[in-house]
Design a protein around this motif. Structure first.
Motif, PDB file in Angstrom:
ATOM      1  N   THR A  87       1.095  -1.001   0.356  1.00 43.61           N
ATOM      2  CA  THR A  87      -0.138  -0.018   0.136  1.00 43.61           C
ATOM      3  C   THR A  87       0.757   1.168   0.082  1.00 43.61           C
ATOM      4  OG1 THR A  87      -1.772  -0.828   1.501  1.00 43.61           O
ATOM      5  CG2 THR A  87      -2.263   1.238   1.100  1.00 43.61           C
ATOM      6  N   TYR A  88       1.956   1.268   0.680  1.00 43.80           N
ATOM      7  CA  TYR A  88       2.788   2.566   0.940  1.00 43.80           C
ATOM      8  C   TYR A  88       4.096   2.616   0.803  1.00 43.80           C
ATOM      9  CZ  TYR A  88      -1.113   3.414   3.796  1.00 43.80           C
ATOM     10  OH  TYR A  88      -2.497   3.279   4.704  1.00 43.80           O
ATOM     11  N   GLY A  89       4.486   1.571   0.129  1.00 48.55           N
ATOM     12  CA  GLY A  89       5.921   1.330  -0.563  1.00 48.55           C
ATOM     13  C   GLY A  89       6.688   1.327   0.716  1.00 48.55           C
ATOM     14  N   VAL A  90       7.759   0.872  -0.018  1.00 50.99           N
ATOM     15  CA  VAL A  90       9.800   0.547   1.583  1.00 50.99           C
ATOM     16  C   VAL A  90      10.314   1.696   1.245  1.00 50.99           C
ATOM     17  CG1 VAL A  90      10.920  -1.478   2.106  1.00 50.99           C
ATOM     18  CG2 VAL A  90       8.803  -1.452   1.686  1.00 50.99           C
ATOM     19  N   ARG A  91      10.917   2.179   3.072  1.00 54.27           N
ATOM     20  CA  ARG A  91      11.740   3.057   2.708  1.00 54.27           C
ATOM     21  C   ARG A  91      13.346   2.647   2.096  1.00 54.27           C
ATOM     22  NH1 ARG A  91      13.332   5.004   7.257  1.00 54.27           N
ATOM     23  NH2 ARG A  91      11.478   4.811   8.322  1.00 54.27           N
ATOM     24  N   ASP A  92      13.883   3.093   1.537  1.00 54.83           N
ATOM     25  CA  ASP A  92      15.589   3.002   1.000  1.00 54.83           C
ATOM     26  C   ASP A  92      15.762   2.077   1.711  1.00 54.83           C
ATOM     27  OD1 ASP A  92      14.996   4.794  -1.135  1.00 54.83           O
ATOM     28  OD2 ASP A  92      15.113   6.469  -1.180  1.00 54.83           O
ATOM     29  N   GLY A  93      16.737   0.821   1.196  1.00 54.05           N
ATOM     30  CA  GLY A  93      16.701   0.278   1.376  1.00 54.05           C
ATOM     31  C   GLY A  93      16.655  -1.142   2.703  1.00 54.05           C
ATOM     32  N   GLY A  94      15.535  -0.537   3.101  1.00 50.20           N
ATOM     33  CA  GLY A  94      14.709  -1.387   3.350  1.00 50.20           C
ATOM     34  C   GLY A  94      13.714  -2.960   3.070  1.00 50.20           C
ATOM     35  N   SER A  95      13.614  -4.098   3.346  1.00 47.82           N
ATOM     36  CA  SER A  95      13.716  -5.239   3.357  1.00 47.82           C
ATOM     37  C   SER A  95      12.592  -6.238   4.132  1.00 47.82           C
ATOM     38  CB  SER A  95      14.318  -6.261   3.008  1.00 47.82           C
ATOM     39  OG  SER A  95      14.983  -6.943   4.382  1.00 47.82           O
ATOM     40  N   ILE A  96      11.279  -6.260   4.302  1.00 50.34           N
ATOM     41  CA  ILE A  96      10.998  -7.262   4.737  1.00 50.34           C
ATOM     42  C   ILE A  96      11.487  -8.145   6.158  1.00 50.34           C
ATOM     43  CG2 ILE A  96       9.120  -9.077   5.545  1.00 50.34           C
ATOM     44  CD1 ILE A  96       7.396  -7.701   3.010  1.00 50.34           C
ATOM     45  N   GLU A  97      12.897  -8.795   5.590  1.00 52.28           N
ATOM     46  CA  GLU A  97      13.600 -10.089   5.961  1.00 52.28           C
ATOM     47  C   GLU A  97      14.359  -8.674   7.298  1.00 52.28           C
ATOM     48  OE1 GLU A  97      12.537 -12.941   5.976  1.00 52.28           O
ATOM     49  OE2 GLU A  97      11.248 -12.826   4.287  1.00 52.28           O
ATOM     50  N   GLY A  98      14.463  -8.070   6.557  1.00 52.11           N
ATOM     51  CA  GLY A  98      15.873  -7.457   7.910  1.00 52.11           C
ATOM     52  C   GLY A  98      15.296  -6.896   8.951  1.00 52.11           C
ATOM     53  N   VAL A  99      13.646  -6.384   8.345  1.00 54.04           N
ATOM     54  CA  VAL A  99      12.892  -5.470   9.829  1.00 54.04           C
ATOM     55  C   VAL A  99      12.838  -6.098  10.736  1.00 54.04           C
ATOM     56  CG1 VAL A  99      10.693  -4.574  10.208  1.00 54.04           C
ATOM     57  CG2 VAL A  99      11.979  -3.609   8.378  1.00 54.04           C
ATOM     58  N   LEU A 100      11.880  -7.794  10.142  1.00 57.34           N
ATOM     59  CA  LEU A 100      11.937  -8.368  11.040  1.00 57.34           C
ATOM     60  C   LEU A 100      13.027  -9.038  11.922  1.00 57.34           C
ATOM     61  CD1 LEU A 100       9.556 -10.890   8.486  1.00 57.34           C
ATOM     62  CD2 LEU A 100       9.162  -9.380  10.796  1.00 57.34           C
ATOM     63  N   VAL A 101      13.982  -9.343  11.707  1.00 57.85           N
ATOM     64  CA  VAL A 101      14.951  -9.664  12.351  1.00 57.85           C
ATOM     65  C   VAL A 101      15.711  -8.133  13.061  1.00 57.85           C
ATOM     66  CG1 VAL A 101      18.014  -9.240  12.418  1.00 57.85           C
ATOM     67  CG2 VAL A 101      16.614 -11.223  10.443  1.00 57.85           C
ATOM     68  N   ASP A 102      15.845  -7.232  12.796  1.00 56.60           N
ATOM     69  CA  ASP A 102      16.133  -5.890  13.785  1.00 56.60           C
ATOM     70  C   ASP A 102      15.183  -5.577  14.546  1.00 56.60           C
ATOM     71  OD1 ASP A 102      17.860  -5.305  12.068  1.00 56.60           O
ATOM     72  OD2 ASP A 102      17.181  -3.663  10.957  1.00 56.60           O
ATOM     73  N   ILE A 103      13.785  -6.268  14.202  1.00 55.21           N
ATOM     74  CA  ILE A 103      12.799  -5.282  15.403  1.00 55.21           C
ATOM     75  C   ILE A 103      12.532  -6.798  16.853  1.00 55.21           C
ATOM     76  CG2 ILE A 103      10.269  -7.080  14.683  1.00 55.21           C
ATOM     77  CD1 ILE A 103      10.743  -3.036  15.911  1.00 55.21           C
ATOM     78  N   GLY A 104      12.780  -7.774  16.407  1.00 49.15           N
ATOM     79  CA  GLY A 104      13.102  -8.742  17.495  1.00 49.15           C
ATOM     80  C   GLY A 104      11.901  -9.961  16.902  1.00 49.15           C
ATOM     81  N   LEU A 105      12.302  -9.916  16.059  1.00 51.02           N
ATOM     82  CA  LEU A 105      10.845 -11.258  15.608  1.00 51.02           C
ATOM     83  C   LEU A 105      11.405 -12.504  15.358  1.00 51.02           C
ATOM     84  CD1 LEU A 105       7.644  -8.997  15.227  1.00 51.02           C
ATOM     85  CD2 LEU A 105       8.460 -10.493  16.786  1.00 51.02           C
ATOM     86  N   SER A 106      12.559 -13.025  14.798  1.00 49.87           N
ATOM     87  CA  SER A 106      12.820 -13.910  14.272  1.00 49.87           C
ATOM     88  C   SER A 106      12.585 -15.128  14.902  1.00 49.87           C
ATOM     89  CB  SER A 106      15.030 -13.555  14.279  1.00 49.87           C
ATOM     90  OG  SER A 106      15.479 -13.028  13.804  1.00 49.87           O
ATOM     91  N   GLY A 107      12.267 -15.889  13.586  1.00 49.93           N
ATOM     92  CA  GLY A 107      11.518 -17.336  14.690  1.00 49.93           C
ATOM     93  C   GLY A 107      10.489 -16.810  14.562  1.00 49.93           C
ATOM     94  N   TYR A 108       9.696 -16.170  14.602  1.00 54.48           N
ATOM     95  CA  TYR A 108       8.491 -15.737  14.996  1.00 54.48           C
ATOM     96  C   TYR A 108       7.790 -15.065  13.698  1.00 54.48           C
ATOM     97  CZ  TYR A 108       9.155 -16.233  19.610  1.00 54.48           C
ATOM     98  OH  TYR A 108       9.933 -17.551  20.627  1.00 54.48           O
ATOM     99  N   GLU A 109       8.245 -14.617  12.297  1.00 56.31           N
ATOM    100  CA  GLU A 109       7.908 -14.354  11.011  1.00 56.31           C
ATOM    101  C   GLU A 109       6.627 -14.797  10.846  1.00 56.31           C
ATOM    102  OE1 GLU A 109       9.993 -15.785  11.607  1.00 56.31           O
ATOM    103  OE2 GLU A 109      12.459 -15.030  10.820  1.00 56.31           O
ATOM    104  N   ASP A 110       6.279 -16.234  11.011  1.00 55.83           N
ATOM    105  CA  ASP A 110       5.325 -16.562   9.637  1.00 55.83           C
ATOM    106  C   ASP A 110       4.160 -16.882  11.078  1.00 55.83           C
ATOM    107  OD1 ASP A 110       6.628 -16.271   7.542  1.00 55.83           O
ATOM    108  OD2 ASP A 110       8.024 -18.014   7.774  1.00 55.83           O
ATOM    109  N   GLU A 111       4.135 -17.310  12.072  1.00 57.95           N
ATOM    110  CA  GLU A 111       2.932 -17.079  13.244  1.00 57.95           C
ATOM    111  C   GLU A 111       2.348 -16.296  12.886  1.00 57.95           C
ATOM    112  OE1 GLU A 111       2.835 -18.870  15.753  1.00 57.95           O
ATOM    113  OE2 GLU A 111       4.084 -20.549  15.110  1.00 57.95           O
ATOM    114  N   PRO A 112       0.949 -16.849  13.053  1.00 56.01           N
ATOM    115  CA  PRO A 112      -0.071 -16.380  12.949  1.00 56.01           C
ATOM    116  C   PRO A 112      -0.150 -14.845  13.998  1.00 56.01           C
ATOM    117  CG  PRO A 112      -0.449 -18.066  12.396  1.00 56.01           C
ATOM    118  CD  PRO A 112       0.688 -18.602  12.953  1.00 56.01           C
ATOM    119  N   VAL A 113      -0.739 -13.529  13.539  1.00 56.09           N
ATOM    120  CA  VAL A 113      -0.194 -12.714  15.169  1.00 56.09           C
ATOM    121  C   VAL A 113      -1.295 -12.802  16.243  1.00 56.09           C
ATOM    122  CG1 VAL A 113      -0.891 -10.125  15.334  1.00 56.09           C
ATOM    123  CG2 VAL A 113       0.173 -11.255  13.446  1.00 56.09           C
ATOM    124  N   ARG A 114      -2.553 -13.872  15.855  1.00 57.34           N
ATOM    125  CA  ARG A 114      -3.211 -14.065  17.126  1.00 57.34           C
ATOM    126  C   ARG A 114      -2.786 -14.937  17.765  1.00 57.34           C
ATOM    127  NH1 ARG A 114      -5.077 -19.302  14.843  1.00 57.34           N
ATOM    128  NH2 ARG A 114      -5.033 -19.648  12.901  1.00 57.34           N
TER     129      ARG A 114
END
Length: 216
Positions: free
Chosen positions: A113-140
């Motif tokens: 919907t909104y695009g991605v900031r320069d140099g950003g990636s979903i994989e990298g963000v998930l690591v940086d935010i501390g969700l490694s290992g939980y990337e594919d768990e349903p949010v619930r």
């Protein structure tokens, strides 16, 4: 209301300016008139008693509520929400996550919907935010803190200039609080800006924040 045409031009580094901004609910004033400006690189704490309109102000800036009186300007021009969909990012009490999707899938929807900031990636963000290992768990299935991190991940991924953060420290441990402070500091260093509400002590940027005081 006093005409505003004689007001001097605002400096180039001012991103957002409110002039005599007011909001009413059932003809009763919630806040205002409110005047403030937010410059590139500034993080401001929105202060006020419960019911003073802190969340309401953020929802107005996110385009979810209308302005009753006053004027908003963005980079010296009249604020038109439909023209600035990618400029602002609102994180409220309701995190805006689809519970049956994973953190990765939620980020993919936002990026589409909104695009991605320069140099950003979903994989990298998930690591940086501390969700490694939980990337594919349903949010619930995530804990309250993990859900908050999944929502905060949008701050790292999307290219918005103005962050509107309503209680961003809620449901976070000390490490999560430090993460929010780091995100704010990094955003400000890139010329972004943020308005933040918080009931707890705030120590972001290692010093005293700018303050926007709400009043009726």
């Amino acid at each position: 209301m006093t005409a505003l045409s004689a007001v001097a031009p605002i400096p180039q580094d001012v991103l957002l300016e409110a002039r005599a901004l007011s909001f009413y609910r059932l003809d009763e004033p919630v806040f205002g008139p409110l005047d403030f400006c937010l410059r590139a690189g500034e993080v401001a704490l929105v202060e006020g008693d419960n019911g003073s309109g802190k969340t309401t102000l953020l929802r107005i800036l996110a385009g979810l509520l209308h302005i009753d009186e006053g004027e908003l300007q963005w980079r010296g021009q009249p604020w038109r929400r439909e023209e600035h969909l990618g400029d602002t990012l609102f994180l409220g009490h309701h995190l805006g996550l689809k519970s049956d999707l994973s953190a990765r899938e939620n980020l993919a929807v936002a990026a589409g919907t909104y695009g991605v900031r320069d140099g950003g990636s979903i994989e990298g963000v998930l690591v940086d935010i501390g969700l490694s290992g939980y990337e594919d768990e349903p949010v619930r299935r995530l804990s309250a803190g993990q859900k908050k991190r999944a929502a905060l991940a949008r701050l790292l991924l999307l290219p918005a200039t103005l962050w509107l953060l309503d209680e961003p420290y809620a449901n976070l441990d000390r490490t999560g609080i430090e993460l929010v402070n780091r995100l704010l500091a990094d955003h400000a260093s890139r010329g972004g800006a943020a308005l933040v509400t918080s009931h707890g002590a705030v120590s972001f940027l290692g010093g005293e924040p700018k303050r926007v005081r709400m009043h009726a």
